[in-house]
Design a protein around this motif. Sequence first.
Motif, PDB file in Angstrom:
ATOM      1  N   ASN A  17      25.408   3.660  27.240  1.00 33.11           N
ATOM      2  CA  ASN A  17      25.895   5.707  27.365  1.00 33.11           C
ATOM      3  C   ASN A  17      27.342   5.317  27.718  1.00 33.11           C
ATOM      4  O   ASN A  17      28.337   6.416  27.738  1.00 33.11           O
ATOM      5  N   ILE A  86      32.308  -0.109  23.736  1.00 28.18           N
ATOM      6  CA  ILE A  86      31.611   0.750  24.204  1.00 28.18           C
ATOM      7  C   ILE A  86      33.224   1.425  24.524  1.00 28.18           C
ATOM      8  O   ILE A  86      33.344   2.688  23.784  1.00 28.18           O
ATOM      9  N   SER A  90      33.154   2.701  21.084  1.00 29.58           N
ATOM     10  CA  SER A  90      31.949   3.464  20.782  1.00 29.58           C
ATOM     11  C   SER A  90      30.450   3.110  20.003  1.00 29.58           C
ATOM     12  O   SER A  90      30.192   3.641  19.388  1.00 29.58           O
ATOM     13  N   LYS A  92      28.003   1.208  20.804  1.00 37.85           N
ATOM     14  CA  LYS A  92      26.924   2.292  22.147  1.00 37.85           C
ATOM     15  C   LYS A  92      25.549   1.180  21.826  1.00 37.85           C
ATOM     16  O   LYS A  92      24.631   1.095  22.862  1.00 37.85           O
ATOM     17  N   THR A 179      26.881   0.601  31.432  1.00 39.09           N
ATOM     18  CA  THR A 179      27.962  -0.389  30.092  1.00 39.09           C
ATOM     19  C   THR A 179      27.417  -0.932  29.455  1.00 39.09           C
ATOM     20  O   THR A 179      27.148  -2.041  29.056  1.00 39.09           O
TER      21      THR A 179
END
Length: 312
Positions: A17, A86, A90, A92, A179
Amino acid sequence: MAAFNFTPSDPSTFILNGIPGLEAVHIWISIPFSMFYIISLLGNFTILFVVSKEQTLHKPMFLLLCMLALTDIGMSTCVMPKALCIFWFSSKSITVDGCLTQMFFLDVIIAMQSAILVTMALDRYVAICDPLRYATILTNARIAKLGLVGLIRAVLLILPMPLLLRRLPFCTNYVIPHTYCEHMAVVRISCGDTRVNRMYGLVITLVTIGLDLTLIGLSYGLIIKGVLRLSSKKAHGKAFNTCTAHICVMMMSYTPILFSTLTHRFGQDIAAHVHILLANLNLLVPPMLNPIIYGVKTKELREKVGKYTCRM
């Protein structure tokens, strides 16, 4: 029958996330992170290049510097490419196997770096307290063997961690608020009994870091004892000056590891985004500063780097 509604499932992917609560500024956070990463790569690859090219630097101390540079490159590279994906795209998702692999290599590299710092302390002890026998006690071959022992120790200690995680059930929450796949962050999203995982992770950290810090402390205790026997204050200063770089690197390496480990388990009052920011900086700042510290404090290395810089 209600119990069957809570059946653990086997996820194929986890979701990293990023930094919870700071999603809106991910792109801005990526700017210093990417700069630190690039500087780290440039500095550490410069050390590897210069030492490999210069025959006069093929000595135990510089072989240890190359080992440290390799662990610095590996440490930041384990984390930053995915973190930047990320922040920028994005992106993820990460497979479970990919997550456990990232965690395994990162923890092995951290344990390996700790072993290298212990060997560096031994190197400084022999150089200061028994300089006449330095060349016979610490040969390049012996340093390489010590590095191999450190690697084997790291692999054997860390390997059970992903294997223990593999056996845990994950029910509905596959989102890791981080992360990268940090051990405790993955443990926390499991719906199974994680006591063994928590205890093993804590014991391994304390045993590895505790043992290594004890050996380093013993080496420096003997160094101080040997230096105080010298009559000349100039000799005192010269002896201690040879240890300055190692002490700085050691403090930058161990302090963040202990802080991150303890706050993950006992620092519930620390905001999640603060912890995750610090965890990332812990893997970026030391690898960036280590080559700078050794470049400034080691005259031979500084001169050789200057020679190659002037050629450009």
